[in-house]
Each structure stands twice: as C-alpha cells, then as structure tokens.
Design an enzyme around this catalytic site. Structure first.
Site, short mmCIF file in Angstrom:
data_model
loop_
_atom_site.label_atom_id
_atom_site.label_comp_id
_atom_site.label_asym_id
_atom_site.label_seq_id
_atom_site.Cartn_x
_atom_site.Cartn_y
_atom_site.Cartn_z
N GLU A 1 74.87 -47.20 14.95
CA GLU A 1 75.05 -45.82 15.38
C GLU A 1 76.36 -45.66 16.14
O GLU A 1 77.10 -44.69 15.94
CB GLU A 1 73.88 -45.40 16.28
CG GLU A 1 72.57 -45.18 15.56
CD GLU A 1 71.46 -44.84 16.52
OE1 GLU A 1 70.99 -43.68 16.49
OE2 GLU A 1 71.06 -45.70 17.32
N GLU A 2 76.64 -46.60 17.02
CA GLU A 2 77.89 -46.55 17.79
C GLU A 2 79.10 -46.55 16.85
O GLU A 2 80.06 -45.80 17.06
CB GLU A 2 77.96 -47.74 18.74
CG GLU A 2 79.13 -47.71 19.70
CD GLU A 2 79.13 -48.87 20.67
OE1 GLU A 2 80.09 -48.99 21.44
OE2 GLU A 2 78.16 -49.67 20.66
#
Length: 396
Positions: free
Chosen positions: A164-165
């Site tokens: 996600e990052e």
C-alpha cells in the site's frame, strides 16, 4: 512483465511538508471545499498533513489539491512504535497534532472531514499484540469527540502494508506528473520508495502478471499495478544489520569497531538489540562503481558532514553506498549509464511523499461513483521508473 524501456530514476533526498501551501480560508468560502487529514506515522516520527479540494469534483492535477499551512505542531517524535512499553502515552503526542488540524480546518466542516492515521514499517516490525495495544489507545483517542472533532471510523487508523505504501507513492508521483489529468493514455511513472524500515517498488508493467497485483481505480481509469515491498531492507534496517554483522565479526565485543561505511570522527555506542551495544568508529571508504558524489561525501569528516547536512548527515555515506548497491545489485540497473538517475527533491514544485497519494486513494475510494462509469484498462507504451526516497532515515 519487465519493462524493456528507458528507465529514469528520481531520488528525493529531503522531505518535509508539501511546499505548495495556502491558508485554509483564502479564496472562496469554506463551504465550497472539502478537507481531509492524514497522520503519517513513520518509524521515528508522526507527521500531520491537511488537504483541501473542491467539493464538487475530485482532483486530477496538482492545482486541484492543496496542502494547508499549519500554524501549530506538524510533527512529533518519537514514532508511535516507540510506545510499545507504555501504549497509553501515545495519545499525548497525537493530541498536539489534532489541535493543529482543528485550527487548519474550518470549524463548521470538522464533522464531515475524514481523518486517517497510517503507520508504516516501524509498526510492521512489532509483535501483533504490541501493535494492537498501541492502536487500541489510538482508536480510543480518535473516537473521543473531546479531542477529535473529525469524522473517524474504526479501521481508519491502521498499519498499512508495504505494498500500500508503494502504491500511495506511485499515486503521488503520477498525480504530480499530470498522468491522471490526461485525456488520452499517457505513459506512467514507477516509484521506488526507500524508507527507514523497508523499500518498495511499484510500476505499471506491460504484459500479464499475477503475483503482487494491485488493481487501482482512479480518475476514471484502471491501473493494474505491480507492487512489492521488502521489509528490513530500508535504510534504518540496513544500518542495524550492518552494525550487527560488525559486532558478530569482532573478536573483542567490548572494543571499538572500525566501520568503513561511517565517517571519520564518528564515534558512538549503538544499540543493536538483544541487550547488546556495539561501539562504532567511522573510517574513510572509497567504493568502486559508486556514484561520485557519494564518494565525495564519504571523504568528509563526521564534523564536516553534520555541519554541512545537519543532525543526520552522518548517515548519508552508508546510505548513499547502500542505495547505489540496491539499484545496481538488487534491481540490476546499469551502473555506468548516465541517463538513468535524476536527483530531485520535488516534482512540479511539490515535494514527494506518500501521504498525498494516500489522500487521493481515500478520496476515490469514498467517491467511487466518480470512477466506475468510465473505468478502462490502461496500457503503458513507455515507462519511466522514479526512485522516490519518501522517508529517508535522516528526514523522518
């Protein structure tokens, strides 16, 4: 899946708040805008970001989304993972950031403004029970209207995955490059995120792939991204493992250990875990096939480096060598090519950070009706890969 294309790396070496700022009350009346709040909970600090956009449309270009200037506290130390022994004290630091956010967002819009806290690799390294104890305190704080007037739902404070990052960083880069504002298919830009605890790589590949797939719908289009995260391969973790290795190799564990990747004059006792302390002394290093500026920096003394580059200047010699090794040995980028790496702190006047991409992601998630009607698959005929060092150890 691998792109057989020209690859461009952009390295962002200094990060603070987004430089594109404005007052919360400049321009049209506040009811013409929407606001969103992001707490970026990194390994060594938590940073506050407050964004504003037009209430009648979702942002597709830089001018559509503004990060507000904060008059109060915008960053607190240490990172939330440091409260593992006393989770209840995490609230005190976060309350300061909530006060700043309340001052930035018009009072009449507090209840409709979403707030998110997203933690990265520092929290990923904790035991699940320890992480849960910290988030129990954070959820309790954010659900208390005395301190948090903003819209908050359980699950909006969480540890985000490395994948996600990486995707958030990809969104930031492509948003700032104008990809989402394009009326036709436009080449996308990849993002390599060098953090403190992990490193991520995210890009839109050509051809079919199945592992590490992240389908993303944004600005009316679908992007099937490849994203991968490597925990413990960030700069903080690299330094820790380097010191652990030197300690293990030392005959006398109590003696000062010379480290060729630290600067001359650096002398410090380093906690390497398991109740062990390594005494590290810096020395000059010249690495073959390493970027010339890294070699030049490594020739400085510890005093010169900290005077020139601030409190965390001492980390850059080892970090520069590690980044070069990661690119060449890890990602197989040609060491000798002169057109592969482009170093910058910002894109189109805005510093690179994953928080902006996270806000964009949440906007389109909450307003999915804007995207589903005209969603289409996008193919990339040309791919630039951007190395965006979003949260380097010395700026966290």
């Amino acid at each position: 899946m691998e792109p057989n294309l020209r690859v461009c790396f952009v390295l962002s070496v200094f990060l603070g708040v987004i430089v594109f700022v404005s007052s919360a009350r400049v321009g049209r009346a506040s009811h013409n805008y929407r606001y969103g709040v992001i707490f970026d909970a990194g390994s060594s600090s938590t940073k506050l970001h407050v964004y504003r956009w037009d209430r009648n449309s979702l942002p597709t270009k830089k001018a559509d989304l503004t990060e507000l200037k904060l008059s109060g506290t915008r960053k607190v130390r240490p990172g939330i993972s440091s409260y593992v022994a006393s989770p209840q004290f995490v609230k005190t630091a976060l309350i300061l950031l909530l006060y700043s956010a309340k001052a930035a967002v018009p009072k009449e819009l507090h209840s409709s403004t979403p707030v998110y806290l997203k933690a990265t690799a520092g929290m990923r390294l904790l035991k699940p029970a320890d992480a849960d104890a910290i988030f129990d305190q954070i959820n309790e704080l954010f659900q208390n209207p005395t301190f948090n007037p903003f819209k908050f739902e359980r699950g909006w404070a969480k540890v985000i995955s490395g994948e996600e990052e990486g995707v958030y960083g990809w969104i930031t880069v492509n948003f700032l490059k104008g990809v989402f504002d394009s009326k036709t298919d436009m080449k996308t830009f990849g993002a390599l995120d060098m953090g403190g605890g992990s490193t991520q790589i995210t890009f839109l590949p050509t051809g079919q792939f199945y592992a590490n797939l992240f389908p993303l719908y944004i600005a009316g289009k679908r992007y099937d991204l490849y994203t991968n995260s490597f925990l413990k391969f960030g700069l903080d973790q690299f330094r820790l493992q380097m010191y652990q290795y030197l300690y293990q190799q030392a005959t006398d564990k109590n003696a000062t250990i010379e480290n060729p990747c630290d600067l001359q004059g650096y002398n410090s006792a380093v906690d390497i875990g398991d109740s062990k302390v390594a005494k590290i002394k810096g020395g000059f290093t010249s690495v073959n096939n390493i970027q010339g500026k890294t070699d030049d920096f490594c020739a400085l003394s510890y005093a010169q480096a900290t005077n020139q580059s601030g409190e965390y200047g001492y980390t850059r010699c080892a970090a520069g060598n590690y980044i070069a090794a990661l690119l060449s040995d890890g990602y197989k980028i040609d060491r000798n090519a002169t057109d592969k790496v482009y170093i910058t702190e910002e894109i189109n006047g805005v510093e690179i950070g994953w928080a902006l991409g996270s806000m964009m992601y949440e906007l389109y998630l909450l307003n999915i009706q804007f995207a589903t009607g005209s969603a289409s698959h996008v193919t990339a005929t040309s791919l630039d890969l951007i190395l965006a060092s979003l949260s380097l150890m010395w700026t966290s």
